[in-house]
Scaffold this motif. Sequence first.
Motif, short mmCIF file in Angstrom:
data_model
loop_
_atom_site.label_atom_id
_atom_site.label_comp_id
_atom_site.label_asym_id
_atom_site.label_seq_id
_atom_site.Cartn_x
_atom_site.Cartn_y
_atom_site.Cartn_z
N PRO A 102 -27.94 2.40 13.56
CA PRO A 102 -28.96 3.04 14.47
C PRO A 102 -30.20 1.98 14.59
CG PRO A 102 -28.15 4.76 13.08
CD PRO A 102 -27.73 3.41 12.57
N ASP A 103 -30.82 1.87 15.74
CA ASP A 103 -31.90 0.93 15.84
C ASP A 103 -33.24 1.72 15.00
OD1 ASP A 103 -33.95 -0.74 16.57
OD2 ASP A 103 -34.21 0.12 18.76
N VAL A 104 -33.75 0.80 14.18
CA VAL A 104 -34.96 1.06 13.32
C VAL A 104 -36.01 1.81 14.23
CG1 VAL A 104 -34.20 -0.03 11.42
CG2 VAL A 104 -35.76 -1.10 12.96
N VAL A 105 -36.19 1.34 15.47
CA VAL A 105 -37.31 1.80 16.41
C VAL A 105 -36.97 2.76 17.41
CG1 VAL A 105 -38.87 0.97 18.23
CG2 VAL A 105 -38.50 -0.43 16.35
N ASP A 106 -35.58 2.88 17.83
CA ASP A 106 -35.05 3.79 18.44
C ASP A 106 -33.73 4.42 18.01
OD1 ASP A 106 -33.99 4.17 22.24
OD2 ASP A 106 -34.32 5.49 20.65
N PRO A 107 -33.70 5.50 17.20
CA PRO A 107 -32.39 5.69 16.71
C PRO A 107 -31.17 5.92 17.53
CG PRO A 107 -34.19 6.79 15.64
CD PRO A 107 -34.91 6.11 16.82
N ALA A 108 -31.68 6.17 18.83
CA ALA A 108 -30.40 6.72 19.70
C ALA A 108 -29.76 5.35 20.21
CB ALA A 108 -31.06 7.51 20.90
N SER A 109 -30.45 4.09 20.20
CA SER A 109 -29.86 2.97 20.41
C SER A 109 -29.05 2.28 19.33
CB SER A 109 -30.92 2.09 21.08
OG SER A 109 -30.50 0.76 21.15
N PRO A 110 -27.90 1.48 19.44
CA PRO A 110 -27.28 0.77 18.40
C PRO A 110 -28.10 -0.55 18.26
CG PRO A 110 -26.20 0.34 20.77
CD PRO A 110 -27.31 1.42 20.86
#
Length: 597
Positions: free
Chosen positions: A135-143
């Motif tokens: 998960p993205d460290v800034v936007d966890p909903a994004s890969p």
Amino acid sequence: RALIEEADVSVIQATPPTWRLLLGAGWEGGARIKAMCGGEPMPRDLAEALIARTGSLWNVYGPTETTVWCSAQRVDAPTSPLPIGRPLPFCAMRVLGPGGLPAPFGVVGEIAVAGPSVARGYRGRPELSAEVFVPDVVDPASPMYRSGDQGRWRPDGTLECLGRADGQVKIRGFRVELGEVEAALRAHPDVDDAAVLLEDDGASATLVAHVAGETLDVGALAAHAAERLPSYMRPSRWSLQAELPLGPTGKIDRRALEARQHAPVTAITRRAAPRDDTEAVIAGIWAEALNIPRVGVTDDFFAVGGHSLAAAHIVDGLRAAFSVEVPLGALFEARTVEKLAETLRTEDGRAPCELVTLAHGRGTPIFCICGVQVYHPLASRLGGDRPVYGVYLAQEESILREAREGRAASLSVGAMAEAYTDVIRRRQPRGPYSLAGLSFGGVLAYEIAQRLRDGGEEVALLALFDTVIPSGLRRAPLKWARAHLRAIRRAPLEEAKRAFRRARGGDETEMVAGVRERAYVAAMRRYQPRTYDGEVLLFRAAESSFGEGWVATRDGGLGPYAPRMRVFDVPGRHVGMMHPPHVDTLAAKLRRFAAPV
């Protein structure tokens, strides 16, 4: 070069080695041309040469796992290192510091890419996927994909890429884990330890193997590596040592080894030296193309790291040095400087070379269709007493030349099969015949078998390696829908339109990378197979991928035409099944049907 000049091309994207080939061919560029360089770091001298010949030069960056380019930077004045620029639209880039959190400006960390362009993972490798697709460290909903590249943010907001963070390097566009190469070398009984380092002089990258042991022989080590590693993973230089330097913790001191990289390598002196001017010139051309200090006149082309791009470079060099057109097939058949020099002396290099011997024997031959080098590992493992030939047509050289120029040749399966059949029958006038082919070569082998049987001949073996015709591809609805719904949700209207066009079945050729592959796909679309009532053996690669959202049917689409087809699964990917270690499994399965006839 000719196509670029004739078609007035204005945008060109290529890797550094390809740019160097173009410059070496005398390309002068033009003020209208926008040049993009990516896939590997762009050396400063190459940047200077391209700036002088183009209207604008761009340094682009992006791993395959993120659907290629993620950032771009216009290069007006070369610096070292060249920045890779700012993220492209709809792509986020991070530099991760300790603990996996974003690092401050100027602090070196791991480059990561987030957003809709990130792939879901590696097929069939869940453990590796879990390590790098997170998960993205800034936007966890994004890969987010952790690239393994080291980088840092510059004060002007652009990104620098500072090389690999691990033991993974790139050789001619292929990703190579140095640990895999070292493990293969350590498997040799005379090797006590081994370390492999990358040597990059700015023009090309090669592998240097530092090997420790008491009784070591470079020829035996090279043969050992050739049995276990594909050509791009084999070391080009060898340094034999009594023991490898160790650091305070007992681990190999790679910094100390790097200091020895350019020291004389005694093993090289064992190579047979040129005996006349012809051999000396050819050896020099080989050494330059393969980026190694010197080549012995008896060194095998494949054993010293030969590949198709180097072969094309050698052909160019021979043309310039001797004013002859040497077919690639002649190079593949000769395989040593000594034999190639003899060919030039006796035949002026122009004799057709249609059958390349891959394995010797006294029985009836096995003919491998379309390509030579890819079949070499398999031929060396079949055993028995049957010769194995790679059938090479002059048209294959034309296809390669047009692909290098960015043009997809117009091919006909029927016409190519007829030409292959003529070559085969000149070598073996009567059956029974044995045929094998990988991918498009399998389609050609299928049609050749038809023509031989039409002539009343027997076909004893028809082996297809991961051959799939267009009708054998199917959508994987769930896989496709997830990927494209995510793209539609995050992308602007224009991207949504492109996704809609793909949903209607357009642009199927995007599944196949490369100009030559597109030519093969177009030929297969035009081809209508006939029913074949003989036995067909299809060896499927268990991990093949045919593009996002596509899967192949088990019979590859030929099942309805081949009622006696038998299908066997082989580990590995499409071409990987033809290389170690998977080729051992393929050879064992094929050997059951390839007994001497």
